[in-house]
Design a protein around this motif. Sequence first.
Motif, PDB file in Angstrom:
ATOM      1  N   ALA A 100      36.702  45.458  38.601  1.00  0.00           N
ATOM      2  CA  ALA A 100      37.431  45.213  39.696  1.00  0.00           C
ATOM      3  C   ALA A 100      36.640  44.366  40.986  1.00  0.00           C
ATOM      4  N   GLN A 101      35.289  44.696  40.923  1.00  0.00           N
ATOM      5  CA  GLN A 101      34.491  44.049  42.041  1.00  0.00           C
ATOM      6  C   GLN A 101      34.466  42.614  41.721  1.00  0.00           C
ATOM      7  N   VAL A 102      34.373  42.199  40.549  1.00  0.00           N
ATOM      8  CA  VAL A 102      34.495  40.587  40.303  1.00  0.00           C
ATOM      9  C   VAL A 102      35.538  40.036  40.847  1.00  0.00           C
ATOM     10  N   PHE A 103      36.776  40.628  40.867  1.00  0.00           N
ATOM     11  CA  PHE A 103      38.159  40.095  41.230  1.00  0.00           C
ATOM     12  C   PHE A 103      37.932  40.246  42.860  1.00  0.00           C
ATOM     13  N   SER A 104      37.535  41.144  43.504  1.00  0.00           N
ATOM     14  CA  SER A 104      37.306  41.493  45.000  1.00  0.00           C
ATOM     15  C   SER A 104      36.351  40.328  45.586  1.00  0.00           C
ATOM     16  N   ARG A 105      35.301  40.179  45.050  1.00  0.00           N
ATOM     17  CA  ARG A 105      34.310  39.145  45.599  1.00  0.00           C
ATOM     18  C   ARG A 105      35.013  37.702  45.415  1.00  0.00           C
ATOM     19  N   ARG A 106      36.134  37.328  44.746  1.00  0.00           N
ATOM     20  CA  ARG A 106      36.528  36.316  44.727  1.00  0.00           C
ATOM     21  C   ARG A 106      37.735  36.137  45.554  1.00  0.00           C
ATOM     22  N   GLY A 107      38.184  37.156  46.324  1.00  0.00           N
ATOM     23  CA  GLY A 107      39.515  37.405  47.085  1.00  0.00           C
ATOM     24  C   GLY A 107      40.636  37.114  45.990  1.00  0.00           C
ATOM     25  N   CYS A 108      40.645  37.854  44.847  1.00  0.00           N
ATOM     26  CA  CYS A 108      41.892  37.953  44.016  1.00  0.00           C
ATOM     27  C   CYS A 108      42.473  39.220  44.134  1.00  0.00           C
ATOM     28  N   ASN A 109      43.814  39.302  44.245  1.00  0.00           N
ATOM     29  CA  ASN A 109      44.454  40.696  44.337  1.00  0.00           C
ATOM     30  C   ASN A 109      44.905  40.847  42.714  1.00  0.00           C
ATOM     31  N   ILE A 110      44.640  42.189  42.076  1.00  0.00           N
ATOM     32  CA  ILE A 110      44.944  42.392  40.928  1.00  0.00           C
ATOM     33  C   ILE A 110      46.468  42.945  40.891  1.00  0.00           C
ATOM     34  N   ASP A 160      28.521  45.907  30.388  1.00  0.00           N
ATOM     35  CA  ASP A 160      29.338  46.792  29.641  1.00  0.00           C
ATOM     36  C   ASP A 160      30.520  45.929  29.187  1.00  0.00           C
ATOM     37  N   VAL A 161      30.717  44.733  29.345  1.00  0.00           N
ATOM     38  CA  VAL A 161      31.857  43.753  28.786  1.00  0.00           C
ATOM     39  C   VAL A 161      31.370  43.371  27.335  1.00  0.00           C
ATOM     40  N   TYR A 162      32.124  43.585  26.303  1.00  0.00           N
ATOM     41  CA  TYR A 162      31.839  43.007  25.120  1.00  0.00           C
ATOM     42  C   TYR A 162      32.552  41.645  24.767  1.00  0.00           C
ATOM     43  N   LYS A 163      33.962  41.493  25.298  1.00  0.00           N
ATOM     44  CA  LYS A 163      34.642  40.445  24.738  1.00  0.00           C
ATOM     45  C   LYS A 163      35.477  40.404  25.996  1.00  0.00           C
ATOM     46  N   VAL A 164      35.892  38.953  26.547  1.00  0.00           N
ATOM     47  CA  VAL A 164      37.010  38.507  27.458  1.00  0.00           C
ATOM     48  C   VAL A 164      37.731  37.514  26.787  1.00  0.00           C
ATOM     49  N   GLY A 165      39.205  37.815  27.214  1.00  0.00           N
ATOM     50  CA  GLY A 165      40.114  36.682  26.398  1.00  0.00           C
ATOM     51  C   GLY A 165      41.046  36.498  27.469  1.00  0.00           C
ATOM     52  N   LEU A 166      41.927  35.249  27.412  1.00  0.00           N
ATOM     53  CA  LEU A 166      42.861  34.879  28.360  1.00  0.00           C
ATOM     54  C   LEU A 166      44.027  35.116  27.472  1.00  0.00           C
ATOM     55  N   LYS A 167      44.989  35.617  28.127  1.00  0.00           N
ATOM     56  CA  LYS A 167      46.571  35.477  27.224  1.00  0.00           C
ATOM     57  C   LYS A 167      47.491  34.559  27.958  1.00  0.00           C
ATOM     58  N   TYR A 180      47.643  35.125  35.608  1.00  0.00           N
ATOM     59  CA  TYR A 180      47.145  35.255  34.171  1.00  0.00           C
ATOM     60  C   TYR A 180      46.911  36.768  33.822  1.00  0.00           C
ATOM     61  N   THR A 181      46.837  36.788  32.585  1.00  0.00           N
ATOM     62  CA  THR A 181      46.629  38.048  32.069  1.00  0.00           C
ATOM     63  C   THR A 181      45.142  37.934  31.305  1.00  0.00           C
ATOM     64  N   ILE A 182      44.095  38.850  31.601  1.00  0.00           N
ATOM     65  CA  ILE A 182      42.824  38.842  30.911  1.00  0.00           C
ATOM     66  C   ILE A 182      42.683  40.162  30.068  1.00  0.00           C
ATOM     67  N   ASN A 183      42.292  39.718  28.820  1.00  0.00           N
ATOM     68  CA  ASN A 183      42.116  40.797  28.033  1.00  0.00           C
ATOM     69  C   ASN A 183      40.567  41.272  27.940  1.00  0.00           C
ATOM     70  N   LEU A 184      39.973  42.599  27.963  1.00  0.00           N
ATOM     71  CA  LEU A 184      38.625  42.745  27.960  1.00  0.00           C
ATOM     72  C   LEU A 184      38.457  43.748  27.015  1.00  0.00           C
ATOM     73  N   GLU A 185      37.352  43.946  26.332  1.00  0.00           N
ATOM     74  CA  GLU A 185      36.803  45.113  25.562  1.00  0.00           C
ATOM     75  C   GLU A 185      35.549  45.474  26.328  1.00  0.00           C
ATOM     76  N   ARG A 240      40.757  30.343  40.352  1.00  0.00           N
ATOM     77  CA  ARG A 240      39.919  29.678  39.483  1.00  0.00           C
ATOM     78  C   ARG A 240      39.706  30.858  38.261  1.00  0.00           C
ATOM     79  N   VAL A 241      40.325  30.760  37.434  1.00  0.00           N
ATOM     80  CA  VAL A 241      40.320  31.612  36.228  1.00  0.00           C
ATOM     81  C   VAL A 241      39.168  31.490  35.476  1.00  0.00           C
ATOM     82  N   ASP A 242      38.507  30.193  35.114  1.00  0.00           N
ATOM     83  CA  ASP A 242      37.228  30.002  34.493  1.00  0.00           C
ATOM     84  C   ASP A 242      36.284  30.752  35.099  1.00  0.00           C
ATOM     85  N   GLN A 243      36.133  30.787  36.538  1.00  0.00           N
ATOM     86  CA  GLN A 243      34.985  31.423  37.053  1.00  0.00           C
ATOM     87  C   GLN A 243      35.060  32.916  36.784  1.00  0.00           C
TER      88      GLN A 243
END
Length: 77
Positions: A23-33, A70-77, A6-11, A57-60
């Motif tokens: 990056a910690q959000v991904f780490s806690r879920r066991g995802c490699n960036i 500090d995150v304003y907007k999150v979107g999936l591409k 998945y590609t996730i866009n953030l502001e 689980r991208v929704d999570q």
Amino acid sequence: MAENTYTINLEIRDVPGGLVRVAQVFSRRGCNIDSIHVVHPEGKLWSQMTITAHIERVDQIVRQLEKLVDVYKVGLK
């Protein structure tokens, strides 16, 4: 469950430690960036961040990113 790419866009607010908190959000879920690309337009308070990762689980992940202060907007591409 199968992992998909998945590609996730953030502001995100341009503050010290913002990238680490994301990056910690991904780490806690066991995802490699796979890749992170950050663009900070001159004179702006917000940066655009694009993250590509293998996520089960991208929704999570999206919900947890939206909860970060500090995150304003999150979107999936």
